[in-house]
Design an enzyme around this catalytic site. Structure first.
Site, short mmCIF file in Angstrom:
data_model
loop_
_atom_site.label_atom_id
_atom_site.label_comp_id
_atom_site.label_asym_id
_atom_site.label_seq_id
_atom_site.Cartn_x
_atom_site.Cartn_y
_atom_site.Cartn_z
N LYS A 217 -5.89 57.03 70.34
CA LYS A 217 -5.61 55.96 71.31
C LYS A 217 -4.69 54.90 70.71
CE LYS A 217 -10.01 55.19 71.76
NZ LYS A 217 -10.51 56.30 70.93
N THR A 218 -5.06 54.44 69.51
CA THR A 218 -4.23 53.44 68.86
C THR A 218 -2.83 53.99 68.61
OG1 THR A 218 -6.26 52.68 67.79
CG2 THR A 218 -4.19 51.83 66.93
N GLU A 436 -31.46 81.62 55.57
CA GLU A 436 -30.08 81.61 56.08
C GLU A 436 -29.70 82.96 56.67
OE1 GLU A 436 -28.57 78.94 56.53
OE2 GLU A 436 -29.80 77.66 55.25
#
Ligand code: ADP
Ligand code: MG
Ligand code: ZN
Length: 634
Positions: A217-218, A436
């Protein structure tokens, strides 16, 4: 960052007296005058009271003036080498008047000069001290920004930076094409404001860039200024919020005033939410709100009195539009908002291309592949990724950044730094390996579009003892119910595997349970995915706009429904754990082999996992197992 200069031009310093010094000098002068006036007679000689009495008795005194604690007088004749005038401190002496009268000396009262002055002094001095003290604090809090000290209170020394000649261009911003298209119109307007006004068209007054943090945005706001080649006034919303009430409002006024003088130009207010919070919300916290409110009101007033045809464009950015004061968003103020969203795969590839221009990239690197591994990354994350990859390549003294550097960087960003120093005992290591592999096995068997691209038992980050990294094959915006259930099963795969291969379960599944429970709860209370409860929404995120002042989750159901929800969540979790358990049962041999490899090699990468899966995928289905213990005994 070209041409960053202070907007406020300062007067030459040379003729300015520091205000503190000035006050000091004034005070000194005051004391001098005081001293001067309190002496009634110049050259009067101070004598002891006893001397005065003997002078009276000897008839030498011509005249006396009395005050309560002091007397002054004149001798008939000056003694040799002494003054004719004298003064003395009075001693408690009720008979003095009588005595003077008997001696035939003329006497009168004396105005209480010193008392008068000390009264003034005691009233004024504390004020002066306070004033000096205050101005010192004031100066200190602004010493970073130069300026005229406390004498120019109203004129803010706001960090109103104006940058001219910005080098940022639209080509530096990628993956947000819609936003760029909308902003192109603003650029055109800034380039030729006359053309627009001659046709009677009106620019929107304020444009709000809305989107998650790090989406550019900036950067976009700067690019608009860079493309249009106009000055860029920028200020951060939080900078408006000042220690002194009224100063923030002065800054707003100042900002608009300065910008008007330099039109065409852009005013950019970053992080608008810091300033524009809905007024009701912060009311309970008290304190600083007066200031915020004044500043916000000033901003609203400026917006109302602000004519975009003058060629000043107001941009603002926020990542929390929902907390903005509705007054800011009504028509005629920030009346257009532009969404700057997280990039999709194509967008990510474009952003990666923009940023990898700055590094030395090995020609073999497939940017598209990197982009598909980074679902959910924002522009800022991607910029960071490119930088990390370059750092990793530098560390291994490579001539260019290759694909491996990118995968390592992704792992580091997603899972945190490797912590080889964290030593697990062999029993724990074994448990982590089976845990895992459990996640991986369920994902391989059930996750249609989830690719497991690495399994590892190297501890990472703050809490992970091992990890399984998966990535979606494509960006997803919708999820089907069975996909959510699969996700839950994958999350519970670690626990299911522990249950199969160990006599007892461990704390290692804590985070997994968290994740699975969240999904289950959302399915039941927000997405209407439970048949008994139906399509009602039972829990909402805190929504300050709905009048609730406290940022808390709202619950809208009866005790009975609460019970139903609990049961529904529990049964979903149960089902998922069963699903995971069945997979582990069926692919037990694969989990076993994978875990053994993990124990020797610590990691399994995508090709290795693929080989494992090919080897075992045709394993015979087992009947639904009842060996899985329920998640809790209740
Ligand atoms: P935001 O203001 O939306 O929080 P920024 O504009 O400050 O994000 O972005 C931070 C940095 O991330 C930028 O300086 C840039 O390097 C990178 N970046 C973010 N979005 C993009 C994008 N769409 N294209 C290229 N770079 C981007
Ligand atoms: Mg920003
Ligand atoms: Zn786990």
């Amino acid at each position: 960052m070209a041409g960053r200069v202070m907007a406020k031009q300062e007067a030459p310093q040379s003729f300015k007296l520091s205000p503190v010094v000035l006050v000091f000098l004034l005070t000194l002068g005051f004391f001098y005058l005081l001293d001067h006036f309190s002496k009634s007679q110049p050259g009067a000689e101070t004598i002891p009271y006893s001397q005065f009495l003997s002078d009276v008795d000897e008839g030498k005194v011509a005249e006396v003036a009395l005050s309560t604690n002091k007397l002054t007088g004149e001798l008939k004749q000056a003694p040799p080498n002494h003054s004719k005038y004298f003064s003395s401190i009075r001693v408690e002496d009720p008979n003095l008047a009588q005595r003077l009268k008997t001696a035939g000396i003329q006497f009168s009262g004396l105005e209480e000069t010193s008392g008068f002055w000390s009264a003034i002094l005691s009233a004024v001095l504390p004020l002066i001290i306070l004033f000096v003290f205050w101005s010192m604090i004031f100066r200190r809090s602004f010493s970073a920004e130069k300026g005229g000290g406390f004498l120019s209170l109203g004129k803010s020394k706001a960090k109103v930076y104006v940058e001219t000649d910005l080098k940022t261009k639209f080509e530096d911003v990628a993956g947000v094409d819609e936003a760029k298209e909308e902003l192109q119109e603003i650029v055109n307007f800034l380039k030729e404001p006359e053309r627009y006004s001659s046709l009677g068209g009106r620019m929107p007054k304020g444009i709000l860039l809305v989107g998650p943090p790090g989406t550019g945005k900036t950067l976009l706001a700067r690019a608009v200024a860079g493309e249009a080649r106009v000055p860029f006034f920028s200020i951060n919303g939080s900078e408006f919020v000042e220690m002194f009430v009224g100063l923030g409002a002065a800054r707003v006024r100042d900002l608009f005033e300065q910008a008007r003088k330099q039109a065409p130009c852009i005013i950019f207010i970053d992080e608008l939410d810091a300033l524009g919070k809905a007024r009701g919300i912060s009311a309970i916290t008290g304190g600083a709100n007066d200031e915020k409110e004044q500043t916000l009101n000033q901003l609203l007033a400026e917006l109302d009195g602000f004519d975009p045809s003058q060629g000043v464009v107001l941009l603002a950015a926020t990542n929390r539009p929902e907390i903005l004061d509705p007054a800011l968003l009504r028509a005629g103020r920030f009346d257009r908002s532009i969404l700057v969203d997280k990039p999709d795969r194509q967008g990510r590839a474009q952003i990666l291309k923009v940023h990898s221009k700055k590094i030395k990239l090995d020609p073999s690197v497939d940017i598209e592949a990197v982009a598909s591994m980074t679902a959910g990354f924002s522009g800022a994350d991607l910029a960071n990724l490119v930088n990390e990859a370059a750092l990793i390549a530098t560390r291994r003294k490579a001539p260019a950044v290759n694909v491996n550097d990118f995968t390592q960087a992704i792992e580091r960003i997603v899972a945190g730094l490797e912590r080889k120093s964290r030593l697990l005992n062999p029993e724990e290591k074994k448990r982590v390996a089976y845990h895992e592999m459990g996640h991986a096995a369920v994902a391989l068997a059930l996750g249609h579009d989830e690719i497991i691209h690495k399994v590892s038992i190297i501890p990472r980050g703050i809490s992970a003892l091992g990890y399984t990294l998966s990535r979606p094959t494509e960006d997803r915006y919708l999820m089907e119910r069975n996909e959510l259930e699969t996700k839950m099963a994958i999350a519970l795969g670690g626990r299911a595997s522990e249950m199969k291969f160990f006599t007892d379960i461990s704390t290692g599944a804590g985070d997994d349970l968290d994740k699975a429970t969240d999904i289950a709860r959302a399915m039941v209370t927000r997405y209407g995915m439970n048949d008994e409860l139906g399509v009602g929404v039972f829990e909402r995120d805190p929504s300050p706009m709905l009048g609730s002042q406290m940022p808390v989750r709202t619950f809208e159901y009866s005790e009975q429904t609460a019970q139903q929800i609990d049961l529904a969540v529990k049964s979903l979790l149960h089902k998922s754990l069963d699903m995971a358990g069945n997979v582990i049962e069926r692919y037990r041999a694969m989990v076993d082999e994978g875990a053994q490899i993990l124990l020797t090699q610590e990691t399994l990468d995508e090709p290795a996992l693929k080989r494992l899966w090919e080897k075992y995928r045709a394993a015979p289905a087992t009947p639904v197992s009842t060996a899985i213990r329920p998640i809790s005994s209740a």
